[in-house]
Design a protein around this motif. Structure first.
Motif, mmCIF file in Angstrom:
data_model
loop_
_atom_site.group_PDB
_atom_site.id
_atom_site.type_symbol
_atom_site.label_atom_id
_atom_site.label_comp_id
_atom_site.label_asym_id
_atom_site.label_seq_id
_atom_site.Cartn_x
_atom_site.Cartn_y
_atom_site.Cartn_z
ATOM 1 N N MET A 181 15.990 85.276 46.359
ATOM 2 C CA MET A 181 15.218 86.426 45.906
ATOM 3 C C MET A 181 15.945 87.727 46.193
ATOM 4 O O MET A 181 16.070 88.583 45.324
ATOM 5 N N VAL A 182 16.414 87.900 47.420
ATOM 6 C CA VAL A 182 17.142 89.113 47.808
ATOM 7 C C VAL A 182 18.330 88.701 48.658
ATOM 8 O O VAL A 182 18.178 87.959 49.634
ATOM 9 N N ASP A 183 19.510 89.175 48.303
ATOM 10 C CA ASP A 183 20.709 88.844 49.073
ATOM 11 C C ASP A 183 21.656 90.035 49.015
ATOM 12 O O ASP A 183 21.742 90.728 47.996
ATOM 13 N N TYR A 184 22.354 90.265 50.085
ATOM 14 C CA TYR A 184 23.288 91.388 50.151
ATOM 15 C C TYR A 184 24.731 90.903 50.328
ATOM 16 O O TYR A 184 25.504 91.447 51.101
ATOM 17 N N GLY A 185 25.068 89.825 49.608
ATOM 18 C CA GLY A 185 26.433 89.326 49.613
ATOM 19 C C GLY A 185 26.761 88.390 50.743
ATOM 20 O O GLY A 185 27.940 88.091 50.970
ATOM 21 N N THR A 186 25.758 87.882 51.465
ATOM 22 C CA THR A 186 26.033 87.016 52.617
ATOM 23 C C THR A 186 25.873 85.533 52.311
ATOM 24 O O THR A 186 26.367 84.703 53.053
ATOM 25 N N SER A 187 25.176 85.191 51.213
ATOM 26 C CA SER A 187 24.885 83.775 50.965
ATOM 27 C C SER A 187 25.875 83.118 50.020
ATOM 28 O O SER A 187 25.892 81.901 49.881
ATOM 29 N N HIS B 247 17.175 89.926 42.998
ATOM 30 C CA HIS B 247 17.255 91.364 43.251
ATOM 31 C C HIS B 247 18.594 91.927 42.789
ATOM 32 O O HIS B 247 18.663 92.971 42.120
ATOM 33 N N GLY B 248 19.690 91.237 43.127
ATOM 34 C CA GLY B 248 21.010 91.694 42.714
ATOM 35 C C GLY B 248 21.188 91.644 41.209
ATOM 36 O O GLY B 248 21.775 92.547 40.604
ATOM 37 N N ARG B 249 20.660 90.575 40.596
ATOM 38 C CA ARG B 249 20.758 90.444 39.147
ATOM 39 C C ARG B 249 19.971 91.551 38.447
ATOM 40 O O ARG B 249 20.403 92.098 37.431
ATOM 41 N N ALA C 213 14.284 94.511 33.064
ATOM 42 C CA ALA C 213 15.385 94.079 33.935
ATOM 43 C C ALA C 213 14.867 93.165 35.042
ATOM 44 O O ALA C 213 15.477 92.126 35.348
ATOM 45 N N ARG C 214 13.741 93.533 35.637
ATOM 46 C CA ARG C 214 13.150 92.715 36.698
ATOM 47 C C ARG C 214 12.717 91.347 36.177
ATOM 48 O O ARG C 214 12.991 90.316 36.798
ATOM 49 N N ASP C 215 12.059 91.330 35.021
ATOM 50 C CA ASP C 215 11.550 90.062 34.498
ATOM 51 C C ASP C 215 12.677 89.161 34.019
ATOM 52 O O ASP C 215 12.619 87.942 34.185
#
Length: 419
Positions: free
Chosen positions: A102-108, A114-116, A317-319
């Protein structure tokens, strides 16, 4: 056997539900009545049957396509959950796997919804630099610059020439961005039909409409609409002058009740439904022209047309990001992932307790579901139960955050695309 008998038998066998049976019956009857004017009853019945059969085939194709998309995403997500390891300790953690989707800041090491979403939004805004600059808000007053030109751009979107090449180019940019988003939404499982004119839906100020009252709202909107372009979603027939009054009653009740007035109680949790159906349902009202759209938006919409346009772009964009990450029905996929995490927690309850860092007194599986639900509702932009206190709380949080971070409040104003 009559059509009604056939539909009742299909309901009893579990092939369709009662609501779908009613819609199919209405769909058939509307076509049958229309064709009787130029055909015999037998010919009209056969022609209507062919049209209903074709409609069912198209819906079945869309349903099969979306089922395949959902299954492909299900396999991809389950594989991600099974193999994901946390960035810090490098151990498998199914809850972290779901949250980072759902939300990632480049760590996974994988993309997130969220990034998309922000990647899609950035691509859209890149092509809208000119209108964003021309119609930006003044820092001191918050008023839009060049408001007269803004209405001309809206008219250009409706095919009404302004005679200004620069404004036409801006309208073309907006039209192209919205069309790109429509196509990408449909590729992810949606079904938004193409229009030949302005294709950004309006917003409805629910509290203002409710306080105005049904009769006054209908008296205002009725002259602005073209009922001969409006289509009944249940029957596929044009609404027309004869049915516009009943249709507006239905729309009013739906808006002021947030959709609850026309729901049937079911033994399941109500959500927002398959996201693939959302934006097609929002396009029922058809305005006569640009001035009619603007008049309604000024009285019962956002009033700030730029905010309406960029609000639509951000929502799309969100959907799109949600559907590309979780499939055409993201809510259903999230429910599946919650159960996967709960099962893993149940298999190794003691180990999962410390891993999840649960709230004291809450079971690990319930805590995991709570975290997933909370983050998902935030990403989906689901409105809170009490809108006014929530808006006040948001204002307080924004002021407090700005006070703690110094000039961040000004920076946020500059980077917000609707400012």
């Amino acid at each position: 056997m009559s059509l009604r008998d056939c539909l009742n038998a299909a309901v009893e066998q579990g092939e369709i539900n009662s609501r779908q049976a009613d819609e199919l019956h209405d769909y058939f009857e509307a076509r049958f009545k229309k064709k009787r004017a130029s055909m015999s009853d037998a010919e009209a019945r056969e022609a209507a049957r062919r049209e209903v059969s074709e409609e069912l085939r198209q819906k079945a194709k869309l349903k099969a396509r979306n089922a395949n998309l959902m299954e492909a995403k299900r396999k991809e997500l389950l594989e991600h959950v099974a193999n994901h390891k946390t960035a810090v300790r490098g151990r498998k953690d199914p809850l972290d796997a779901v949250l980072t989707k759902m939300v990632d800041y480049g760590t996974s090491g994988s993309s997130s919804m969220h990034g998309r979403e922000y990647a899609i939004l950035s691509l859209a805004l890149r092509d809208l630099a000119a209108p964003m600059a021309r119609f930006r808000q003044r820092m001191a007053t918050g008023m839009r610059m060049n408001k007269a030109d803004l209405k001309a751009v809206i008219r250009e979107l409706w095919g009404e020439a302004s005679g200004n090449p620069e404004l036409k180019a801006m309208a073309d940019s907006l039209r192209n961005v919205v069309e790109d988003l429509r196509q990408r939404f449909n590729a992810a499982g949606g079904n938004i039909p193409k229009r030949d004119y302005y294709d950004v839906p309006h917003t409805h100020a629910r509290e203002k409409i409710a306080s105005t009252g049904r009769d006054e709202w209908k008296a205002f909107i009725r002259p602005l609409l073209d009922p001969n372009r409006m289509t009944n979603p249940r029957t596929g027939e044009l609404v027309g002058d004869a049915n516009i009054d009943a249709s507006l009653n239905y729309v009013y009740e739906t808006i002021v009740s947030d959709g609850w007035a026309h729901r049937t109680p079911e033994a399941r949790r109500f959500g927002q439904g398959a996201m693939a159906n959302r934006h097609a349902d929002m396009r029922f009202l058809e305005f006569k022209d640009a001035d009619s759209w603007l008049a309604y938006n000024d009285r019962f919409g956002d009033r700030d047309v730029i905010s309406t346009i960029f609000g639509h772009i951000k929502t799309m964009a969100r959907d799109i990001a949600a559907m590309e990450t979780f499939g055409p029905n993201p809510d259903a996929q999230i429910e599946l992932l919650k159960q996967v995490v709960a099962i893993e927690a149940g298999k190794s309850q003691a180990g999962m307790l410390s891993k999840f860092g649960k709230i004291p007194g809450m079971d690990a599986d319930k805590y995991a579901a709570w975290r997933i639900d909370s983050l998902w509702q935030q990403l989906r932009g689901v409105p809170p139960a009490l809108s006014r206190p929530a808006r006040f709380a948001d204002d307080v949080r924004n002021v407090a955050t700005s006070a703690m971070l110094g000039a961040t409040g000004i920076l946020a104003g500059l980077t917000d695309p609707t400012n």
